[in-house]
Design an enzyme around this catalytic site. Structure first.
Site, PDB file in Angstrom:
ATOM      1  N   GLU A  84     -36.252  12.659 -14.246  1.00  0.00           N
ATOM      2  CA  GLU A  84     -36.949  11.543 -14.867  1.00  0.00           C
ATOM      3  C   GLU A  84     -37.284  10.551 -13.789  1.00  0.00           C
ATOM      4  OE1 GLU A  84     -34.804  10.042 -18.419  1.00  0.00           O
ATOM      5  OE2 GLU A  84     -35.248  12.197 -19.545  1.00  0.00           O
ATOM      6  N   GLU A 127     -34.423  19.459 -20.382  1.00  0.00           N
ATOM      7  CA  GLU A 127     -33.810  18.895 -21.135  1.00  0.00           C
ATOM      8  C   GLU A 127     -34.390  18.345 -22.351  1.00  0.00           C
ATOM      9  OE1 GLU A 127     -31.809  15.462 -19.048  1.00  0.00           O
ATOM     10  OE2 GLU A 127     -31.992  14.459 -20.952  1.00  0.00           O
TER      11      GLU A 127
END
Length: 444
Positions: A196, A294
């Protein structure tokens, strides 16, 4: 093919990956119902497999259990027959939000790699799962943050960026981590540049712009992997949400000097569906790969909630139908609160453990994932197929042994029916409300 084996999980029944009456293929004409049309010759991307994450939190929960219960959970995930056949996994380099605190494998500029923390719970769990799986597990590793001393902010949490003066140091450190893990018997299949990279979080995080990620890959990480003899490691960029997956990845993949080091793009689900962005990226760079890295339910544990499983099925079907090659869930197991977690980021998981009693529960997400991971095997090819358009969601694949697999999910309150056509023959398929079915045809 005269019939299809049929496996069902349904909310308002006792069916949990249960065999039910096979679907008979006995029609030569079209029952006038919404159509699912499977082209058994129209093969698309190869499927690598499915899996979940060995976070420190998940592995600490597993380690808290009696040995037989820990064995049972890993069997439930990784055994190819008695479990749901996971063949992929993910873990973190240094700590992440699902760790017991901030920690890094390098204490300072003069320190060397120290992976002893992993031997407390993470590496033993991975080795145990590998023994159960038999076949090699494809392990993806991701950093949430470099050590604090490598960052502009001087801390692992709250964002910050990699210091320009530490780019070579961090690239070499990641190579050292892979080599050190391999020496400990943990084989690494792939690496993402950064988890991220566009999110400044209260937990471990590190920001990269698209150009910064490109330049780090091109000038530092890619050459370091090559020089260390790790150029066969699959390197993935982005590792964040679908909303910006094309815009971010194309900056790296449009640069041939950077793209030559990159296997593909990882992505998450937290921004919504946006499956069309995967198509756009695939068609722009068809030689690169897509991997879901994820997804989880945030906000803590809700035992028995059926929407958990249905969300997973919706996203797995959507991702596979848009060129995704593998699918990785987040934590394998959590406690009743959705942790342990050093920043209060409580989440749900397919298996929830009562650490006081030493017992565990499968959530609906476990059963729904199993409809894909147990029956769509590594090496399968997705098949071209149409959606019924009436609320049923489906994906089809051909396994290496030639068997055909069709997964159909109904997230609605009422039963839904469709006409199923495979190779010119027909059947009428009905899926109960809030149920999922996997249909399997014999090897040809």
């Amino acid at each position: 093919m005269t019939h299809l084996r049929r496996i069902q999980t349904a909310r308002d029944s006792g069916h949990r990956l249960s065999d039910i009456d096979p679907l008979v293929i006995d029609r030569s004409d079209w029952p006038r119902l919404p159509l699912i049309d499977v082209d058994s010759a129209g093969q698309c991307q190869e499927i690598l497999g499915f899996g979940g994450a060995f976070t420190e939190s998940a592995c600490t929960v597993l380690a808290s259990l009696p040995e037989d219960e820990r064995e049972a959970i890993l069997q439930a995930y990784f055994h190819p027959g008695d479990g749901i056949g996971y063949r992929m996994a993910r873990t973190h380099v240094n700590s992440c939000d699902f760790s017991l605190g901030n920690w890094a494998c390098w204490e300072g500029p003069e320190s060397t790699l120290d992976i002893s923390r992993y031997e407390q719970s993470i590496f033993p769990a991975i080795r145990h799962a590998q023994r159960i799986a038999g076949d090699p597990i494809r392990l993806l590793v991701s950093p949430w943050s470099p050590p604090a001393w490598m960052k502009t902010s001087g801390q692992m949490n709250h964002g910050g960026s990699l210091l320009p003066s530490r780019r070579d140091t961090w690239a070499q450190a990641l190579c050292d981590w892979i080599q050190g893990s391999q020496q400990a018997g943990i084989t690494v299949w792939g690496l993402t540049v950064q988890n991220e990279p566009a999110a400044k979080q209260v937990w471990e995080s590190c920001l990269y712009s698209a150009r910064e990620e490109r330049d780090f890959v091109c000038d530092h990480l890619g050459p370091a992997l090559q020089e260390a003899g790790l150029d066969r490691q699959r390197l993935l960029v982005w590792d964040h949400n679908r909303d910006a997956v094309y815009q971010r990845a194309q900056v790296v993949l449009s640069d041939p000097d950077a793209a030559r080091y990159v296997w593909g793009t990882g992505f998450h689900w937290y921004s919504g569906d946006q499956f069309e962005n995967l198509d756009r990226l695939h068609h722009a760079f068809p030689d690169k790969h897509l991997l879901f890295t994820e997804g989880c339910w945030e906000g803590g544990v809700r035992l028995g909630r059926w929407d958990r499983g249905e969300r997973y099925a919706h996203h797995i079907i959507g991702d596979l139908n848009h060129w995704t090659e593998g699918w990785l869930d987040w934590n394998l197991a959590l406690d009743r609160h959705g942790g342990p977690n050093h920043v209060g980021n409580w989440c749900d998981a397919p298996i929830i453990v009562d650490t006081d009693r030493g017992t565990w529960t499968r959530q609906s997400s476990y059963w729904y994932i199993g409809h894909f991971s147990r029956y769509i095997l590594p090496g399968a090819r997705r098949l071209y197929s149409t959606q019924a358009g009436n609320g049923l969601e489906s994906v089809a694949a051909r396994n290496p042994d030639g068997s055909l697999v069709l997964v159909v999910c109904n997230r609605w309150d009422r039963p839904l029916s469709a006409a199923l056509r495979i190779d010119g023959v027909w059947a009428e398929l009905t899926v109960p409300g809030h149920a999922i079915q996997t249909l399997i045809g014999d090897p040809r």
